[in-house]
Design an enzyme around this catalytic site. Structure first.
Site, mmCIF file in Angstrom:
data_model
loop_
_atom_site.group_PDB
_atom_site.id
_atom_site.type_symbol
_atom_site.label_atom_id
_atom_site.label_comp_id
_atom_site.label_asym_id
_atom_site.label_seq_id
_atom_site.Cartn_x
_atom_site.Cartn_y
_atom_site.Cartn_z
ATOM 1 N N THR A 1 0.834 -1.206 0.000
ATOM 2 C CA THR A 1 0.000 0.000 0.000
ATOM 3 C C THR A 1 0.872 1.262 0.000
ATOM 4 O O THR A 1 0.367 2.366 0.156
ATOM 5 C CB THR A 1 -0.943 0.008 1.228
ATOM 6 O OG1 THR A 1 -0.141 -0.167 2.406
ATOM 7 C CG2 THR A 1 -1.955 -1.110 1.145
ATOM 8 N N GLY A 2 2.175 1.082 -0.170
ATOM 9 C CA GLY A 2 3.109 2.218 -0.174
ATOM 10 C C GLY A 2 3.167 2.893 -1.541
ATOM 11 O O GLY A 2 2.569 2.439 -2.530
ATOM 12 N N ALA B 1 4.883 0.960 -4.630
ATOM 13 C CA ALA B 1 4.003 -0.085 -5.159
ATOM 14 C C ALA B 1 2.900 0.539 -6.016
ATOM 15 O O ALA B 1 2.580 0.043 -7.099
ATOM 16 C CB ALA B 1 3.409 -0.904 -4.018
ATOM 17 N N ARG C 1 1.058 -3.302 6.907
ATOM 18 C CA ARG C 1 0.896 -3.292 8.369
ATOM 19 C C ARG C 1 -0.563 -3.187 8.794
ATOM 20 O O ARG C 1 -0.958 -3.741 9.800
ATOM 21 C CB ARG C 1 1.696 -2.146 8.975
ATOM 22 C CG ARG C 1 3.126 -2.557 9.224
ATOM 23 C CD ARG C 1 3.883 -1.473 9.857
ATOM 24 N NE ARG C 1 3.711 -0.265 9.050
ATOM 25 C CZ ARG C 1 4.610 0.696 8.937
ATOM 26 N NH1 ARG C 1 5.724 0.604 9.596
ATOM 27 N NH2 ARG C 1 4.397 1.747 8.185
ATOM 28 N N GLU D 1 18.555 15.931 -15.725
ATOM 29 C CA GLU D 1 17.114 15.895 -15.441
ATOM 30 C C GLU D 1 16.659 17.316 -15.167
ATOM 31 O O GLU D 1 17.357 18.065 -14.481
ATOM 32 C CB GLU D 1 16.827 15.024 -14.221
ATOM 33 C CG GLU D 1 17.244 13.583 -14.413
ATOM 34 C CD GLU D 1 16.836 12.703 -13.239
ATOM 35 O OE1 GLU D 1 15.929 11.886 -13.407
ATOM 36 O OE2 GLU D 1 17.426 12.850 -12.168
ATOM 37 N N ASP E 1 22.418 8.363 -5.409
ATOM 38 C CA ASP E 1 21.135 8.073 -6.058
ATOM 39 C C ASP E 1 21.333 7.613 -7.508
ATOM 40 O O ASP E 1 20.608 6.743 -7.994
ATOM 41 C CB ASP E 1 20.283 9.355 -6.021
ATOM 42 C CG ASP E 1 18.888 9.168 -6.593
ATOM 43 O OD1 ASP E 1 18.276 8.132 -6.317
ATOM 44 O OD2 ASP E 1 18.409 10.077 -7.310
ATOM 45 N N HIS F 1 22.917 3.743 -11.231
ATOM 46 C CA HIS F 1 22.552 3.667 -12.650
ATOM 47 C C HIS F 1 23.727 3.953 -13.595
ATOM 48 O O HIS F 1 23.942 3.230 -14.568
ATOM 49 C CB HIS F 1 21.449 4.680 -12.968
ATOM 50 C CG HIS F 1 20.227 4.546 -12.096
ATOM 51 N ND1 HIS F 1 19.698 3.329 -11.737
ATOM 52 C CD2 HIS F 1 19.421 5.484 -11.524
ATOM 53 C CE1 HIS F 1 18.625 3.524 -10.986
ATOM 54 N NE2 HIS F 1 18.441 4.818 -10.834
ATOM 55 N N LYS G 1 19.838 17.298 -10.998
ATOM 56 C CA LYS G 1 18.452 17.761 -10.968
ATOM 57 C C LYS G 1 18.417 19.230 -11.401
ATOM 58 O O LYS G 1 19.409 19.948 -11.257
ATOM 59 C CB LYS G 1 17.891 17.658 -9.545
ATOM 60 C CG LYS G 1 18.000 16.276 -8.925
ATOM 61 C CD LYS G 1 17.141 15.264 -9.640
ATOM 62 C CE LYS G 1 17.214 13.909 -8.967
ATOM 63 N NZ LYS G 1 16.747 12.811 -9.831
ATOM 64 N N LYS H 1 16.092 17.266 -20.088
ATOM 65 C CA LYS H 1 15.947 15.896 -19.593
ATOM 66 C C LYS H 1 16.352 14.970 -20.723
ATOM 67 O O LYS H 1 15.728 14.970 -21.781
ATOM 68 C CB LYS H 1 14.488 15.654 -19.205
ATOM 69 C CG LYS H 1 14.206 14.247 -18.717
ATOM 70 C CD LYS H 1 12.816 14.151 -18.106
ATOM 71 C CE LYS H 1 12.417 12.711 -17.806
ATOM 72 N NZ LYS H 1 13.333 12.010 -16.921
#
Ligand code: BG6
Length: 474
Positions: free
Chosen positions: A22-23, A26, A54, A222, A241, A246, A332, A337
């Protein structure tokens, strides 16, 4: 229960347990990807998806949650095959810890009764990385590890120590063969095409070395902000990150030696051995930046020194690449991009001596379905023998019969088929941390840059006479 529309009949019945169902991740990525697999006919003929969380929810409430996620982030459930998809969703509440597995064991047993004892179990940890250790231990404790597959999201450890600790716990519960660590850049159509272009075309394979390549650029500017996830981002920064993850993995894809075959073990071995040849980054070959205004974002401390930009000059100590700089850059709030891998070729030797430094470039866009662009020098049509730069482009989505898949869809399908070739390995990640270590020990200064720019001026010098290909005309 009827079979789901078109399916991949080679796949065994599968129980897919989604932790953190439910996050946010997901909702945005995993559930939409799973539904797209159904749409593309890539799920097994019979399967269950068990959401674990949970809170307490009924199966019906979870079905509503998944529908909501698809309406917001995915293909519309009304485009089908929702009616066959929804009845296969289950929910197991009460959390999942070493001490208390909540209702998960009962829900898995019920699914096994429906699908048969031989059903393939897949655990997908769509969780904040700080929970990976506890959930991994709980999987071992509650006997859910044997014969299963387990998927970890990035970052798999946010420091060399964090990586080692996690990897030890993971290997105390799972064999390496069972582990699928996601780096979604490896799942991009464009990245996957690197191998085919290179190994299936003499035109490319013959130039793939220091003899012909002056430098390689892996450039992922980006234009996005990080306002919606400043809390997470401020504890991470561009180097962790994007660079050690990547960009390093894509560099390994470009630089690897030809694998013995395209079998997963051969590709993994080739990627691991090139990662082992990454020379530890010299701090003076790394430029960090932070865009002006970053510290004013909610959730970012006024004195934050987090890097929102990183550029690095990496060398790979293999016979093929010795001396060729691999220029890696991302940030960023930059001017554009893009996601580009470019091989800048040496100027040809011969009668034409005024070819510009960037006249011959072979470049691949990793965005979307991918594209291949070749920059060549051509004769400008007309009476004189004059040269002009020109570009030949191939949009990979236009290849007849193609059905491009977003990276998460492609990678989850690989998990279902058991193909680890596009996942990172324990040994490979250890090598990426080794290569980054000097920069962690002696962190370069963080330079400010204007939002909407190409980053701090200090990064320009890294690229040498060729300059960064992107943003050159700005
Ligand atoms: C993620 C990073 O892994 O990749 C983000 O955490 C980044 O910061 C993203 O923006 C880029 O991915 P994509 O899907 O745009 O290629």
């Amino acid at each position: 229960m009827p079979e789901t529309g078109t399916t991949d009949s080679d796949l065994p019945p599968t129980i897919f347990v989604l932790y953190g169902a439910t996050g946010d991740l997901a909702r945005r990525m995993v559930l939409p990807a799973f539904f797209q697999l159904a749409q593309h006919g890539l799920l097994p003929p019979d399967w269950r998806l068990i959401g674990s969380g949970r809170g307490e929810r009924s199966d019906e409430e979870f079905v509503d949650h998944v529908r909501g996620a698809l309406e917001e982030f995915g293909p519309s459930p009304d485009d089908g095959p929702w009616d066959e998809f929804a009845p296969r969703l289950r929910f197991a509440g009460g959390g999942f810890t070493v001490e208390d597995p909540g209702t998960l064991l009962d829900v898995v047993s019920a699914a096994r009764e429906e699908l048969g004892e031989e059903a393939q179990l897949v655990h997908y940890l769509s969780l904040p990385p700080k929970n990976f250790l506890d959930y991994t231990r709980a999987l071992g404790e509650h006997d859910l590890a044997e014969g299963s597959r387990v998927v970890y999201e990035k970052p798999y450890g946010a420091s060399p120590d964090g990586f080692r600790e996690l990897d030890e716990v993971v290997h105390s519960v799972f064999d390496e063969q069972q582990v699928f660590r996601i780096d979604h850049f490896l799942g991009k159509e464009g990245t996957q095409d690197l191998h085919v272009l290179r190994f299936a075309n003499g035109l490319f394979e013959h130039v793939w070395s220091r003899e012909h390549v002056a430098q390689v650029q892996i450039d992922v500017p980006e234009d996005l902000d990080v306002a919606d996830r400043a809390d997470f981002y401020d504890g991470t920064g561009a180097t962790l990150d994007m660079l050690v993850t990547h960009l390093f993995q894509v560099a390994a894809e470009v630089a690897m030696e030809p694998p013995v075959s395209f079998a997963a073990d051969d590709i993994l071995a080739a990627r691991e051995s090139v990662l082992a040849a990454f020379r530890p980054l010299a701090p003076e070959d790394v430029v960090l930046g932070q865009f002006d205004g970053y510290r004013e974002l909610d959730g970012v401390p006024d004195d934050s020194s987090t890097d929102t930009f990183v550029a690095a000059r990496l060398y790979i100590d293999s016979g093929r690449w010795r001396g060729v700089p691999f220029l890696l850059r991302t940030g960023k709030r930059m001017a554009a991009k893009e996601q580009r891998v470019s091989l800048v070729l040496h100027r040809p030797k011969g009668p034409v001596n005024d070819v510009p430094a960037n006249g011959n470039v072979l470049s691949l866009s990793l965005a979307g379905a991918g594209a291949v662009d070749i920059d060549v020098m051509a004769k400008r049509p007309g009476p004189d023998l004059a040269m002009a730069p020109a570009r030949v482009s191939l949009d990979l989505s236009k290849i007849p019969g193609g059905d491009p898949l977003p990276p998460y869809v492609s990678l989850i399908h690989d998990v279902l088929t058991g193909d680890r070739s596009l996942f990172t390995t324990s040994e490979g990640l250890a090598q990426t941390w080794r290569a980054l270590q000097p920069v962690l020990d002696d962190r370069p200064e963080v330079h400010p840059y204007e939002p909407g720019s190409w980053g701090p001026a200090q990064a320009t010098a890294l690229a040498g006479e060729h300059g960064w290909l992107l943003g050159q005309t700005e």
